[in-house]
Design an enzyme around this catalytic site. Structure first.
Site, PDB file in Angstrom:
ATOM      1  N   HIS A 149       0.842  -1.135  -0.075  1.00 14.66           N
ATOM      2  CA  HIS A 149      -0.188   0.079  -0.135  1.00 14.66           C
ATOM      3  C   HIS A 149       0.776   1.169  -0.134  1.00 14.66           C
ATOM      4  CE1 HIS A 149      -3.199   2.717   0.824  1.00 14.66           C
ATOM      5  NE2 HIS A 149      -2.804   3.113   2.125  1.00 14.66           N
ATOM      6  N   ASP A 178       0.874   5.156  -0.163  1.00 18.17           N
ATOM      7  CA  ASP A 178      -0.080   6.490  -0.448  1.00 18.17           C
ATOM      8  C   ASP A 178       0.527   7.380  -1.265  1.00 18.17           C
ATOM      9  OD1 ASP A 178      -1.934   5.895   1.616  1.00 18.17           O
ATOM     10  OD2 ASP A 178      -0.394   6.264   3.306  1.00 18.17           O
ATOM     11  N   ASP A 222      -7.507   1.613   2.388  1.00 15.19           N
ATOM     12  CA  ASP A 222      -7.267   2.866   3.392  1.00 15.19           C
ATOM     13  C   ASP A 222      -8.037   4.043   3.292  1.00 15.19           C
ATOM     14  OD1 ASP A 222      -5.803   3.863   5.686  1.00 15.19           O
ATOM     15  OD2 ASP A 222      -4.423   4.802   4.311  1.00 15.19           O
ATOM     16  N   HIS A 270      -6.649   9.626  -1.261  1.00 17.54           N
ATOM     17  CA  HIS A 270      -7.570   9.600   0.083  1.00 17.54           C
ATOM     18  C   HIS A 270      -6.513  10.261   1.293  1.00 17.54           C
ATOM     19  CE1 HIS A 270      -5.410   5.645   0.319  1.00 17.54           C
ATOM     20  NE2 HIS A 270      -4.912   6.040   1.466  1.00 17.54           N
TER      21      HIS A 270
END
Length: 1003
Positions: free
Chosen positions: A261, A263, A373, A577
């Protein structure tokens, strides 16, 4: 006094950490290190070719490097010794990490002199493979990313902006040497970790647990701590029978999906994410090359495009593994976006762009949404997901709920229109699993659908800041594939998991409505300029596509497809996000503001050009209206504001000011606050007796944790009404409107409030211009509404969501701050009001007892916050916000007013222009997008939805010659008609509540 269990556990921990793990790598050769600090270590990243040609200086282990956000290139040379029977040769290169937080501190990418990459370096991946008996000649691009999360508990930091981060070196080179990785010691560490983790997960009196404890004790007895390599094999023989014990038939089954993951921005800027992705993909492809057991899934088409553009050699390796089926594109979105605040068409474009990229580059259409997330999931999403060609949905974040435990891990999720999508929350409760015994045991025991279902998914690999799976994680997966007492782990693709899970659980329960996250509610408000930029960009893109499509169909100009696609990508990236929610460092939001300004300038120029072409050379005033009402795509009836009307009458009294336009009467007291908004047709006042509307209120806003993310319920315990006044002025405009302007100062801030009543309008337009310098404070605008209602309607993608406004249950009470798009509407059977806005997302709606019986509701907009982490200057400065209080007997008036405040009409001089498409008939529908087809055919795409939550029947009336109409999905693939009929050239749509339909008109 410690019991035997505690002694065993402590013994294992100490032997592992102090003897076994240090013995995995044994030094067998030295290296020479030189360094080149880009612009003294503070420069922006450079191309490898430039770095290879730079002048390097001697550098030694222990020397400092790396001012925050700087880059240092290390040149590493030497000679690798001959092969060693104990194991492969590897360089251990430690940039000076803290022994935690991979992805949140310094990282490196290793290159050969020809520019090809080998792998990434991070605190859990310190090794570089080297061939024995060969010269070593390598380069390491090292990024000095500051460890911002060490600032505890989330205190303000200047490290989030390069200009304020300082020039102090953050790291020291800790190790650079050629080593042998002792295979037996390395495998012994994995044996012990797996069995120890399993032992700790079992009940204290469990027989298998006791066997494991005795076996581990015996293995530790066999190890000679002064000769770990010489005794590791013997210890492994002691543990082999334990590892050979197989799982029971009813063991929980875990599909382990290799994952990282990453970001796309958070505690690092976007430019650093590009390098993070390159490092992670290099790690993954290296591991795929050397371990056949790995399968890796990566989402976010944006991250693939970055690699393709910036690191083509890394991308080429990725492509080969995609072809083999072991590197799996997933998610189908441009980025892992927020879903609360993203508008309907933008949410659709996340999938159009993402799926389009994966189709073009790999011939793949993703089937699983991958959003572990994001901060809650809107009730409009299931329909969008299905229409984008996806069939399954995965997230993790709802496990973070503060109050209510979500009742399922596997279920059917039903959206506002009734569409259902098979959904899974991994019970491992992390999207960065390391497949430890503790995590596997937690997944099995935590799984809330046990008994009815047997399968769950575990995404494994270091994430947030990237890194991905490690070979140690694969060791654990191999040992727990079939091990007594453990969940059975199989490394496989998301599609394999969902196929098994859906077949295993055909009667999965249904959850209807949003997946509301009981946390991070402040993200609807933090970084107000980012949110305003998003809203403005979404609506400018709508206008640009509409007028550009109209001009293209009329033969006046080419359709700027590539320019629009490029601009959409910029906006979609900002919807990630941690960008749109306002939870990134200052650097990220500064760049977001710059991006939005550039997008706005380019789109305004494009719109002006196409409007001039469409209007032509006439001399009449022409109004271009991009809303679905009375203009290019008229859809709804019952206009909020009548056209024209007598000038507003103004009366000043001892108590205040009265504005009357013959439709509504507005009363404003001497403090500049609305005390009445009387609808003359019904003689109902929106404002309850004794209450005041458009009242600005301040609350202390200091959450327990996660400053930019959270607003905690106790903020309501203290409130300050802004009633002090510096100045009040009444002005009359040439068009007959009346404006009341109020100036106030408070704390270190000031605000100018303006209230405007237009002729013939059934609404009061409000705006605030705030010079905001408060800290840890939230500013709200309160609008009490005199209706007795237990629920309110909040706009979301392609419709609205009805939420209770009471607090009957803990689930209701937890929604004390919620997200809405352009409107919130509260009503009784025949009377209601809406609060519409142009840039606000955070709202709260509460019910209050009326003095004369019944209740009234108060709608509040959250205008500004001032959290100090991760950006200590969040929201400081000037902000302009517009909203309106609308007399709205039903939700259709709210829908219309919401569109109008975001899409004001444009006036030019020319000749009348016929709309490109109209919606006719007696029913109600809204056109959300008019554009040309993605394939360049020139066909016109019209996206239509039912906005009121009612069945309807309408006609689609193209204003141009066309050869046919057919229904397509969001990807513009033909689909079986669902509500669309074409008979004798007449196009009719029969829509279910909130149904979304895309029509393709062939030219």
């Amino acid at each position: 006094m410690h019991d035997r269990r505690s002694l065993t556990e402590h013994r294992i921990e100490r032997v592992l950490n102090e003897r076994l793990k240090p013995a995995v790598h044994r030094r067998v050769g030295d290296l020479t290190v030189q360094a080149w600090h880009v612009d003294g270590g503070q420069g922006e990243p450079v191309a490898p070719s430039e770095a290879f040609a730079a002048s390097y200086e001697p550098f030694a282990v222990g020397d400092q490097w790396g001012p925050a956000w700087g880059t240092t290139w290390f040149h590493v040379t030497g000679n690798a010794p001959a092969p060693d029977p104990a194991g492969p040769l590897e360089i251990v290169f430690d940039l000076g990490w803290a022994d935690h937080s991979p992805g949140f501190q310094a990282e490196g990418l290793v290159y050969r002199p020809d520019g090809t990459t080998i792998k990434g370096l991070n605190p859990r991946n310190v090794w570089i493979p080297v061939p024995p008996g060969k010269a070593v000649d390598l380069y390491v691009e090292a990024a000095a990313n500051p460890l911002i999360l060490e600032i505890d508990p989330f205190r303000p930091t200047k490290l989030g902006e390069k200009t304020t981060a300082g020039d102090r070196p953050l790291y020291r080179l800790a190790r650079a040497e050629v080593c042998v990785r002792d295979t037996q010691v390395w495998e012994l560490v994995a044996d012990i970790e797996v069995l120890d983790g399993l032992m700790r997960s079992l009940p204290e009196q469990d027989g298998w647990r006791m066997e494991l404890q005795l076996g581990l004790d015996h293995a530790l007895d066999v190890i000679d701590l002064q000769d770990v390599p010489g005794t590791a094999a013997a210890a492994r023989e002691v543990l082999a029978p334990l590892l050979a014990r197989t799982a029971s038939q009813g063991a929980h089954k875990i599909s382990a999906v290799g994952h990282a993951h990453i970001d796309s921005a958070w505690l690092w800027p976007v430019r650093e994410t590009v390098r993070k992705v390159a490092r992670t993909v290099s790690n993954v492809t290296n591991l795929l090359d050397t371990d056949d057991s790995l399968l890796f899934a990566m989402s976010s088409a944006q991250q693939y495009e970055w690699i393709e553009r910036e690191r083509p050699e890394v991308f080429a390796r990725l492509v080969e593994h995609v072809k083999s089926g072991r590197f799996v594109p997933t998610g189908g979105m441009w980025v892992e976006s927020d879903t609360n605040m993203v508008g309907g068409e933008a949410m659709a474009r996340q999938f159009v762009m993402g799926q389009g990229y994966f189709r073009e580059k790999f011939g793949i259409t993703c089937s699983e949404v991958w959003l572990p997330d994001s901060f809650g999931y809107s009730a409009g999403l299931p329909q969008i997901v299905k229409q984008a060609g996806l069939t399954h949905f995965l997230t993790q974040k709802i496990s973070w709920n503060q109050k209510n435990v979500f009742p399922h891990h596997t279920f059917q999720w039903e959206g506002i229109d009734g569409t259902r999508v098979f959904t899974h929350f991994p019970p491992v409760d992390t999207y960065n699993s390391d497949l430890s015994g503790r995590e596997l045991a937690h997944a099995a025991t935590n799984f809330r659908d046990k008994g009815a279902a047997s399968y769950s998914l575990a995404p494994f690999g270091w994430g947030d800041g990237g890194g991905g799976p490690t070979r140690e994680m694969l060791q654990r997966a191999a040992r727990t594939q079939d091990l007594e007492g453990s969940a059975q782990v199989t490394v496989e693709a998301p599609s394999a998991f969902f196929a098994k899970a859906e077949a295993d659980y055909p009667d999965a329960p249904v959850w209807a409505g949003e997946l509301y996250l009981e946390l991070h509610r402040g993200t609807y408000t933090s970084q107000a300029k980012t949110k305003a930029g998003n809203r403005r960009s979404e609506h400018l893109l709508r206008e640009a596509e509409l007028w550009a499509a109209t001009a293209a169909v009329r033969g006046l100009a080419d359709y700027p497809a590539e320019d629009l696609k490029r601009l959409w990508k910029v906006v979609l990236l900002q919807q990630f996000h941690d960008i749109l929610p306002g939870s990134s460092i200052a650097w990220v939001h500064r760049e977001a503001a710059e991006n939005y300004a550039a997008v706005e300038a380019e789109l305004e120029e494009l719109i002006a050009d196409r409007l001039a072409l469409l209007a032509g050379d006439g001399d009449q005033p022409v109004t271009f209206n991009a809303t679905p009402f009375d203009g290019a795509v008229p859809a709804l009836s019952g206009a909020v504001a009548a056209r024209g009307g007598d000038p507003v009458r103004v009366e000043e009294t001892a108590d205040g000011i009265v504005l009357d336009n013959g439709v509504v009467t507005v009363t404003i007291d001497r403090a500049g606050i609305v005390t009445g908004l009387l609808d003359q047709a019904t003689r109902r006042d929106v404002v309850p007796a004794g209450e005041r509307a458009n009242l600005l209120q301040l609350h202390q806003d200091f959450p327990n944790m996660w400053d930019a993310w959270d607003i905690d319920e106790f903020y309501r315990n203290t409130v300050r009404d802004l009633t002090e006044i510096d100045d009040l002025r009444v002005d009359l405009a040439d068009n007959g409107a009346a404006a009341v302007t109020v100036r106030r100062t408070f704390g270190d801030s000031s605000v100018v409030q303006t209230m405007v009543l237009q002729p013939g309008a059934r609404q009061l337009d409000c705006s605030v211009d705030v010079d905001w310098h408060e800290r840890e404070t939230v500013l709200k605008a309160a609008v009490p509404i005199d209706v007795h209602a237990k629920e309110a309607a909040f706009e979301t993608q392609f419709g609205h969501l009805v939420r209770p406004t009471h607090t009957n249950t803990s689930w209701d009470a937890a929604r004390f701050e919620v997200c809405a798009h352009r409107f919130v509407h509260v009503a009784e059977r025949d009377f209601g009001a809406a609060v519409v806005n142009s840039a606000t997302y955070g709202h709260d709606v509460t019910r209050h007892e009326s003095p004369d019986g019944g209740t009234y509701s108060t709608v509040r907009l959250s205008l500004l916050r001032a959290p100090r982490f991760p950006d200590p200057e969040t929201d400081q400065g000037r902000h302009a916000r517009s909203y309106a209080i609308v007399v709205a007997p039903d939700v259709s008036a709210a829908v219309e007013a919401g569109y109008r405040i975001n899409l004001p009409a444009r006036q030019v001089t020319g000749s009348p222009v016929e709309p490109l498409v109209r919606i006719g008939g007696e029913g109600t529908a809204a056109v959300e997008a008019v554009k040309l087809a993605e394939d360049g055919s020139g066909d016109v795409i019209v996206r239509i939805y039912e906005p009121l939550g009612a069945r309807t029947r309408v006609t689609v009336e193209p204003g141009f010659e066309h050869t046919g109409a057919r229904q397509v999905n969001l990807l513009e693939d033909d689909v079986e008609a669902d509500g669309l009929t074409v008979e004798d050239g007449r196009i009719t749509l029969s829509l279910r509540p909130f149904q979304l339909v895309t029509v393709r008109l062939s030219r």
